[in-house]
Scaffold this motif. Sequence first.
Motif, PDB file in Angstrom:
ATOM      1  N   LYS A  21       0.835  -1.203   0.000  1.00 32.32           N
ATOM      2  CA  LYS A  21       0.000   0.000   0.000  1.00 32.32           C
ATOM      3  C   LYS A  21       0.873   1.257   0.000  1.00 32.32           C
ATOM      4  CE  LYS A  21      -4.001  -2.063   2.335  1.00 32.32           C
ATOM      5  NZ  LYS A  21      -4.849  -2.042   3.550  1.00 32.32           N
ATOM      6  N   GLY A  22       1.976   1.217   0.815  1.00 32.15           N
ATOM      7  CA  GLY A  22       2.885   2.367   0.826  1.00 32.15           C
ATOM      8  C   GLY A  22       3.529   2.590  -0.533  1.00 32.15           C
ATOM      9  N   LEU A  23       3.932   1.465  -1.192  1.00 33.93           N
ATOM     10  CA  LEU A  23       4.523   1.585  -2.530  1.00 33.93           C
ATOM     11  C   LEU A  23       3.512   2.140  -3.528  1.00 33.93           C
ATOM     12  CD1 LEU A  23       6.594  -1.703  -2.723  1.00 33.93           C
ATOM     13  CD2 LEU A  23       7.478   0.619  -2.506  1.00 33.93           C
ATOM     14  N   SER A  24       2.254   1.707  -3.403  1.00 30.11           N
ATOM     15  CA  SER A  24       1.219   2.221  -4.301  1.00 30.11           C
ATOM     16  C   SER A  24       1.024   3.718  -4.093  1.00 30.11           C
ATOM     17  CB  SER A  24      -0.089   1.468  -4.048  1.00 30.11           C
ATOM     18  OG  SER A  24      -1.127   1.985  -4.859  1.00 30.11           O
ATOM     19  N   SER A  25       1.011   4.144  -2.796  1.00 34.66           N
ATOM     20  CA  SER A  25       0.871   5.573  -2.511  1.00 34.66           C
ATOM     21  C   SER A  25       2.071   6.357  -3.049  1.00 34.66           C
ATOM     22  CB  SER A  25       0.723   5.777  -1.006  1.00 34.66           C
ATOM     23  OG  SER A  25       0.664   7.155  -0.690  1.00 34.66           O
ATOM     24  N   SER A  26       3.282   5.776  -2.868  1.00 28.69           N
ATOM     25  CA  SER A  26       4.486   6.445  -3.397  1.00 28.69           C
ATOM     26  C   SER A  26       4.444   6.541  -4.907  1.00 28.69           C
ATOM     27  CB  SER A  26       5.733   5.675  -2.949  1.00 28.69           C
ATOM     28  OG  SER A  26       5.834   5.666  -1.539  1.00 28.69           O
ATOM     29  N   ALA A  27       3.927   5.476  -5.549  1.00 24.01           N
ATOM     30  CA  ALA A  27       3.840   5.501  -7.014  1.00 24.01           C
ATOM     31  C   ALA A  27       2.882   6.595  -7.478  1.00 24.01           C
ATOM     32  CB  ALA A  27       3.381   4.135  -7.527  1.00 24.01           C
ATOM     33  N   ARG A  28       1.732   6.715  -6.751  1.00 22.41           N
ATOM     34  CA  ARG A  28       0.790   7.792  -7.116  1.00 22.41           C
ATOM     35  C   ARG A  28       1.413   9.162  -6.891  1.00 22.41           C
ATOM     36  NH1 ARG A  28      -2.893   4.272  -4.490  1.00 22.41           N
ATOM     37  NH2 ARG A  28      -2.756   5.535  -2.587  1.00 22.41           N
ATOM     38  N   HIS A  29       2.160   9.313  -5.778  1.00 18.73           N
ATOM     39  CA  HIS A  29       2.825  10.590  -5.505  1.00 18.73           C
ATOM     40  C   HIS A  29       3.870  10.911  -6.568  1.00 18.73           C
ATOM     41  CE1 HIS A  29       4.364  13.911  -3.156  1.00 18.73           C
ATOM     42  NE2 HIS A  29       5.590  13.403  -3.250  1.00 18.73           N
ATOM     43  N   MET A  30       4.640   9.880  -6.976  1.00 21.31           N
ATOM     44  CA  MET A  30       5.653  10.103  -8.010  1.00 21.31           C
ATOM     45  C   MET A  30       4.995  10.470  -9.327  1.00 21.31           C
ATOM     46  SD  MET A  30       8.426   7.093  -7.233  1.00 21.31           S
ATOM     47  CE  MET A  30       9.380   7.566  -8.656  1.00 21.31           C
ATOM     48  N   THR A  31       3.841   9.849  -9.620  1.00 14.60           N
ATOM     49  CA  THR A  31       3.127  10.201 -10.862  1.00 14.60           C
ATOM     50  C   THR A  31       2.683  11.655 -10.835  1.00 14.60           C
ATOM     51  OG1 THR A  31       2.346   7.921 -11.050  1.00 14.60           O
ATOM     52  CG2 THR A  31       1.180   9.596 -12.333  1.00 14.60           C
TER      53      THR A  31
END
Length: 344
Positions: A88-98
């Motif tokens: 979930k943290g990686l998914s949130s980081s991926a959305r933030h990076m996007t």
Amino acid sequence: MMAMLRRLLMLVLVTSSAAKGLRASVANDNTIIESYSRQPSSVVIENLHRGHDSLIVKLREVHDSLKDDELKLNNVFYKLGLHDTELKGLSSSARHMTSSTRRIEAKLNKHAFNVDFLRRNFKALEDRVEQEGKASDEEMNNLEVKTVRLEERLAEVLSRLSSLENSTESLKREMRHGLGSQAKLVESGPLVYYASQASPKSIFPADQGVCASGWTRVGHLCYWIGREEVSYTEAVAQCTSKGGILLSLEHQQDTRDYDDHFKALKDHLRKESEHGFMFFTSATDIFTPGKWSFLITGDSLPHKLWAKGVSSHSSNDSRHCGVISNFGFLDVQCSQKYPAICQV
């Protein structure tokens, strides 16, 4: 994640294998009981006790094994929960990076627009500078043409003056006999002679001996200091209309008086001007290039009065008129414009 699932399946298989072993043991015990039923009761009871004890031990082993498996399963589930949280943290980081990537892309597009805007403005500025440079060249060419025309007109005037001098030779002879002390001025030419004559206007009241309104006394002379910038010929005419002559320093027998008067005049002009000064005088070498003298009096311009570095004058130079400045005398073009300083 796949590795954790593999480990979970292995634990399930191990548990299933232990249960199968327990069933086999129970079946074996049943077989033993049947065989023991044919034996005497005391022996059967003893064997049952032994079998019971053995079964209790095996059950405890199975119970302990199940607890270990339960602990391992709980550990696996705990780790799966941690991995789920990490995912979930990686998914949130991926959305933030996007989102950050999109913002950076927008900024890059804005910078690209600004760079293109600056490039267009710089190109327009280059074109404007080039056009202004061409216009300046045209103005310089026009100024050169006007200068050539002025020189031609000046040469024509000088030619007419020469003709006038030739036609007045007889008049000069008569004037030598009649003028007495003024004969020296007549010898230097009619232009110098007539320019050196006193003005019909009276700047000095005969009864007071002071300068008229608008004129300032420096030493034994009165000076009128102009403010309007005019050409050399306009300066001569301006002083004549004021009832005086364009500044002409007269030689005196006492050089100290001459130097003191020149210094006093410069000091007065320096006080009148905040940022230095330049005034037209009647000094010129238009008649004999390289030989400077005052047009009105005919006296030569002393070498010591020139500003430092302006002591040599080429005959091919276009600067034939002299101005007085806070540095000393300077040679300039006669078409240039400076205020006039008149004296009487």
